[in-house]
Structure formats: C-alpha cells, structure tokens
Write a protein that holds these residues in place. Structure first.
Motif, PDB file in Angstrom:
ATOM      1  N   GLY A 190       0.826  -1.192   0.000  1.00  0.00           N
ATOM      2  CA  GLY A 190       0.000   0.000   0.000  1.00  0.00           C
ATOM      3  C   GLY A 190       0.863   1.246   0.000  1.00  0.00           C
ATOM      4  O   GLY A 190       1.924   1.285   0.627  1.00  0.00           O
ATOM      5  N   THR A 191       0.400   2.264  -0.708  1.00  0.00           N
ATOM      6  CA  THR A 191       1.154   3.519  -0.801  1.00  0.00           C
ATOM      7  C   THR A 191       0.443   4.666  -0.091  1.00  0.00           C
ATOM      8  O   THR A 191       0.999   5.755   0.007  1.00  0.00           O
ATOM      9  N   GLY A 192      -0.776   4.412   0.392  1.00  0.00           N
ATOM     10  CA  GLY A 192      -1.589   5.487   0.942  1.00  0.00           C
ATOM     11  C   GLY A 192      -2.458   6.134  -0.111  1.00  0.00           C
ATOM     12  O   GLY A 192      -3.364   6.914   0.198  1.00  0.00           O
ATOM     13  N   ARG A 193      -2.194   5.799  -1.381  1.00  0.00           N
ATOM     14  CA  ARG A 193      -2.999   6.309  -2.507  1.00  0.00           C
ATOM     15  C   ARG A 193      -3.496   5.163  -3.389  1.00  0.00           C
ATOM     16  O   ARG A 193      -4.333   5.354  -4.248  1.00  0.00           O
ATOM     17  N   GLY A 194      -2.934   3.993  -3.176  1.00  0.00           N
ATOM     18  CA  GLY A 194      -3.257   2.833  -3.999  1.00  0.00           C
ATOM     19  C   GLY A 194      -2.284   1.719  -3.687  1.00  0.00           C
ATOM     20  O   GLY A 194      -1.980   1.460  -2.522  1.00  0.00           O
ATOM     21  N   LEU A 195      -1.730   1.089  -4.732  1.00  0.00           N
ATOM     22  CA  LEU A 195      -0.812  -0.026  -4.560  1.00  0.00           C
ATOM     23  C   LEU A 195       0.473   0.205  -5.336  1.00  0.00           C
ATOM     24  O   LEU A 195       0.455   0.741  -6.451  1.00  0.00           O
ATOM     25  N   GLY A 196       1.594  -0.217  -4.743  1.00  0.00           N
ATOM     26  CA  GLY A 196       2.872  -0.148  -5.430  1.00  0.00           C
ATOM     27  C   GLY A 196       3.141  -1.407  -6.229  1.00  0.00           C
ATOM     28  O   GLY A 196       2.287  -2.281  -6.375  1.00  0.00           O
ATOM     29  N   ASP A 197       4.347  -1.521  -6.771  1.00  0.00           N
ATOM     30  CA  ASP A 197       4.735  -2.674  -7.576  1.00  0.00           C
ATOM     31  C   ASP A 197       4.751  -3.935  -6.708  1.00  0.00           C
ATOM     32  O   ASP A 197       5.266  -3.931  -5.587  1.00  0.00           O
ATOM     33  N   ARG A 198       4.230  -4.998  -7.248  1.00  0.00           N
ATOM     34  CA  ARG A 198       4.119  -6.222  -6.465  1.00  0.00           C
ATOM     35  C   ARG A 198       5.469  -6.904  -6.273  1.00  0.00           C
ATOM     36  O   ARG A 198       6.385  -6.760  -7.092  1.00  0.00           O
ATOM     37  N   VAL A 199       5.565  -7.666  -5.176  1.00  0.00           N
ATOM     38  CA  VAL A 199       6.780  -8.397  -4.826  1.00  0.00           C
ATOM     39  C   VAL A 199       6.395  -9.844  -4.533  1.00  0.00           C
ATOM     40  O   VAL A 199       5.461 -10.107  -3.767  1.00  0.00           O
ATOM     41  N   GLU A 200       7.097 -10.793  -5.128  1.00  0.00           N
ATOM     42  CA  GLU A 200       6.816 -12.200  -4.889  1.00  0.00           C
ATOM     43  C   GLU A 200       7.302 -12.601  -3.498  1.00  0.00           C
ATOM     44  O   GLU A 200       8.477 -12.418  -3.172  1.00  0.00           O
ATOM     45  N   ILE A 201       6.391 -13.147  -2.675  1.00  0.00           N
ATOM     46  CA  ILE A 201       6.780 -13.573  -1.335  1.00  0.00           C
ATOM     47  C   ILE A 201       6.482 -15.059  -1.093  1.00  0.00           C
ATOM     48  O   ILE A 201       6.720 -15.568  -0.005  1.00  0.00           O
ATOM     49  N   GLY A 202       5.992 -15.737  -2.135  1.00  0.00           N
ATOM     50  CA  GLY A 202       5.733 -17.176  -2.040  1.00  0.00           C
ATOM     51  C   GLY A 202       5.891 -17.801  -3.409  1.00  0.00           C
ATOM     52  O   GLY A 202       5.168 -17.442  -4.339  1.00  0.00           O
ATOM     53  N   THR A 203       6.841 -18.740  -3.563  1.00  0.00           N
ATOM     54  CA  THR A 203       7.137 -19.315  -4.881  1.00  0.00           C
ATOM     55  C   THR A 203       6.347 -20.589  -5.105  1.00  0.00           C
ATOM     56  O   THR A 203       6.669 -21.639  -4.548  1.00  0.00           O
ATOM     57  N   GLY A 204       5.298 -20.506  -5.907  1.00  0.00           N
ATOM     58  CA  GLY A 204       4.513 -21.682  -6.276  1.00  0.00           C
ATOM     59  C   GLY A 204       3.886 -22.378  -5.079  1.00  0.00           C
ATOM     60  O   GLY A 204       4.139 -22.058  -3.926  1.00  0.00           O
ATOM     61  N   GLY A 205       3.004 -23.313  -5.370  1.00  0.00           N
ATOM     62  CA  GLY A 205       2.421 -24.130  -4.315  1.00  0.00           C
ATOM     63  C   GLY A 205       1.252 -23.508  -3.595  1.00  0.00           C
ATOM     64  O   GLY A 205       0.543 -24.204  -2.854  1.00  0.00           O
ATOM     65  N   TRP A 206       1.008 -22.226  -3.778  1.00  0.00           N
ATOM     66  CA  TRP A 206      -0.080 -21.583  -3.044  1.00  0.00           C
ATOM     67  C   TRP A 206      -1.453 -21.919  -3.614  1.00  0.00           C
ATOM     68  O   TRP A 206      -2.468 -21.624  -2.991  1.00  0.00           O
ATOM     69  N   ASN A 207      -1.492 -22.564  -4.798  1.00  0.00           N
ATOM     70  CA  ASN A 207      -2.769 -23.080  -5.286  1.00  0.00           C
ATOM     71  C   ASN A 207      -3.225 -24.279  -4.465  1.00  0.00           C
ATOM     72  O   ASN A 207      -4.381 -24.686  -4.527  1.00  0.00           O
TER      73      ASN A 207
END
Length: 338
Positions: free
Chosen positions: A269-286
């Motif tokens: 969150g930027t306080g105005r919307g959303l910033g660039d996304r960052v991967e914090i979980g590699t695969g398997g989250w399905n």
C-alpha cells in the motif's frame, strides 16, 4: 488425453451458427439449463478430465479455456463474462454453470470427450437449490463506522447488495446497514484495510467481468465513489486479503495468489493505492484452500494463517509469520479438521 492434442470439440465448429441463432432467443436457453440438458458435477469432472486433464485454470493459447475448454464466443454469448473475462479465470462452479447452458442448447455432442462420461444421459442438476445455499457471501470485517469495533461486511446473494453488520463489542452484531446498492455479485475477493491513509477502513474488490481492482473508500458508515487501483488481471488472482502492514512502512498492504502460477504476491500500500508487487511465495499456493491475514503474533507486522489442502497435509492450519520483507517458514498451528 491432453488439451493440446485432442480432436477439437464439435462446439468449436458450430459456435458461429449457435451464437447467431440463439441471439434471437436467449431466454429459452436460460430456461432449459438445469433440466433436460443438465449433468451432475461428477459427470462434468469426467468431461474435464478428458478435455483438460482436469485443469480448471488451463490456458494453452489455443483459443479454448478452462476445464471444459469453452471458447470465448460461447463464453460471452452464454453470459460467462458476469463471472470473468475468460473461462479459465472463473471458478469451477462458474464454468459448469455456463457449460450447462451450452449443453441445454447444443447437446452433449458439443464436447468430443462426452462419450462414456454420461453427459448425454445424466440430467441431474449440478447445483440444486437448497437450505445450504448461502444467503450472504464474500464476508470480510473491519471498523467501517469508526466506533473502534470490528464490523462484518457481506454481499447478499439474492440482490447483490453490500451490507455492514456493526459490531457491538459484546460478540453480537447490530442491525445491518446497506452500504452498496446492487452489483456486488459481480465483484469477488473483498478485502478490508485503510488503503488511502485516512484512518478509516476501506474495501477493495476485483471486478469479475474486467479483472480490474477497485478501491471503495470508507466514509465512516458508508462507502465513497470507487477508484480503480489495479487495471486488469485481478480475476486471475485466486484470493485477495489484507493482513495489515507487511513491509513495516505504516501502510496496509494486500497479498494475493496467482491462479496460473500458484505464486503469492505482496502489493504494498502507498496510501494512494498499490505499489509494484513483490513475490513472497514461490509456487504451491494453489494448494492452499483458504487463508486469512492479520497481525497474529502481535509484533506489528502482518501474518497469514492458511489451510493446506495438498495430499498428506489436508485440513492442517499453518502460520506464516511476516518478517517485514516476506514470510518465514510456516509453523503448524492446527492439526486436521480445518
């Protein structure tokens, strides 16, 4: 049989004629779906096993999408865009509901894989109405009226209206208040947080038909005019939650699972919307059937609690502790039954 090598389904040959003819009488199609042309979920699973190896989110680039390999023309004509722009971006149930309409009009021969599945002889309603059908959906919570107590927010299935049920601080809820009039059946993945930095809880939701992500600013008991904060692609996300502040910058963030890859992404969150996304979980989250976000450890950083549905892990609840830059290795906090 793989989706890439099998013989094209007959519906792919007939689609232009069917779309032209049925544009004159769409109500007839809607009326017959779920009766003589219906099939049970187990039968549709058999069709999908042949059509796409049972992959309900498949998109090989061949012009046909999802578990039942529905082409874009049929998806649009039979009303699929109320759920998602393309079939593979919709849920299994939503794909089946549209397939029911195709089956009722075009017959079982619309799928090359129908012989031997019982598609032409089943006639069972895959999702019969009953007392277990939800009256409310997309539940989420936050302090929407600014009284310091968490309120419950949910979409009414029959009307598409959004309601807030104010918390009383005693474990009960007050009389509900409508905060969104209609159209919320076309939204998914509701999440709550202070995304514009004004100290009041807001709602974010993805739009099924466009894949856009919208911010509905909280006004202390109501919602203001929505603002687009994500352009397209959000109906390709399987789950969206706000665990609070995950990167220690004092602003609420969003995490979401990408259907096609199973990756977990942090959208700061930027306080105005959303910033660039960052991967914090590699695969398997399905393989994670559900998760919720909050500061579960009391350190001021957002965490995730998630239920693993993979074989051998089914029903176990895990804590993924936020580190300020991602997630730590998970810890089992619930054994089975979740």
């Amino acid at each position: 049989m793989s989706a890439q090598t099998r013989t094209p389904a007959r519906s792919r040959v007939r689609r232009s004629t069917a779309v032209l003819a049925l544009s004159l009488a769409p109500l007839v199609v809607a009326a017959t779906a779920g009766t003589a042309g219906a099939a049970s979920v187990s039968t549709w699973d058999k069709v999908a096993a042949c059509e796409s190896s049972g992959n309900w989110s498949i998109n090989t680039g061949n012009g046909y999408y999802g578990g039942l390999q529905i082409n874009e023309a049929n998806w649009r004509h039979y009303g699929g865009t109320q759920y998602a722009a393309y079939p593979h971006q919709a849920t299994k149930k939503e794909q089946i509901l549209i397939a029911e309409k195709i089956l009722a009009d075009q017959g079982a021969g619309a799928w090359t894989c129908s012989p031997g599945t019982g598609l032409s002889t089943d006639h069972a309603d895959p999702y019969p109405a009953g007392p277990s059908d939800p009256g409310m959906t997309n539940l989420t919570a936050g302090d929407f009226n600014g009284d310091g107590k968490k309120d419950l927010v949910a979409v009414e299935v029959s009307t598409g209206k959004l309601f807030s049920y104010p918390g009383t601080g005693t474990g009960a809820l007050g009389s509900r208040v409508m905060i969104g009039s209609g159209g919320w059946n076309g939204m998914s993945n509701l999440a709550v947080g202070d995304f514009n930095g004004d100290g009041v809880a807001d709602v974010v939701a993805s739009e099924n038909s466009t894949g856009k992500l919208w911010l509905y600013p909280g006004l202390g008991g109501a919602l203001g005019k929505r603002v687009e904060i994500g352009s397209g692609g959000w109906n390709g996300m399987n789950k969206i939650v706000s665990p609070g502040d995950m990167n220690k910058d004092g602003k609420d963030d969003i995490v979401a699972t990408e259907k096609s890859t199973g990756k977990l992404w942090l959208y700061p969150g930027t306080g105005r919307g959303l910033g660039d996304r960052v991967e914090i979980g590699t695969g398997g989250w399905n393989g994670i059937s559900d998760y919720a976000g909050a500061d579960f450890t009391g350190d001021g950083i957002g965490d995730l609690a998630a239920v693993d549905s993979d074989p051998g892990q089914t029903g176990k609840l895990y804590l993924y502790k936020g580190t300020g830059s991602g997630l730590s290795s998970r810890t089992e906090i619930g054994t089975g039954g979740w």
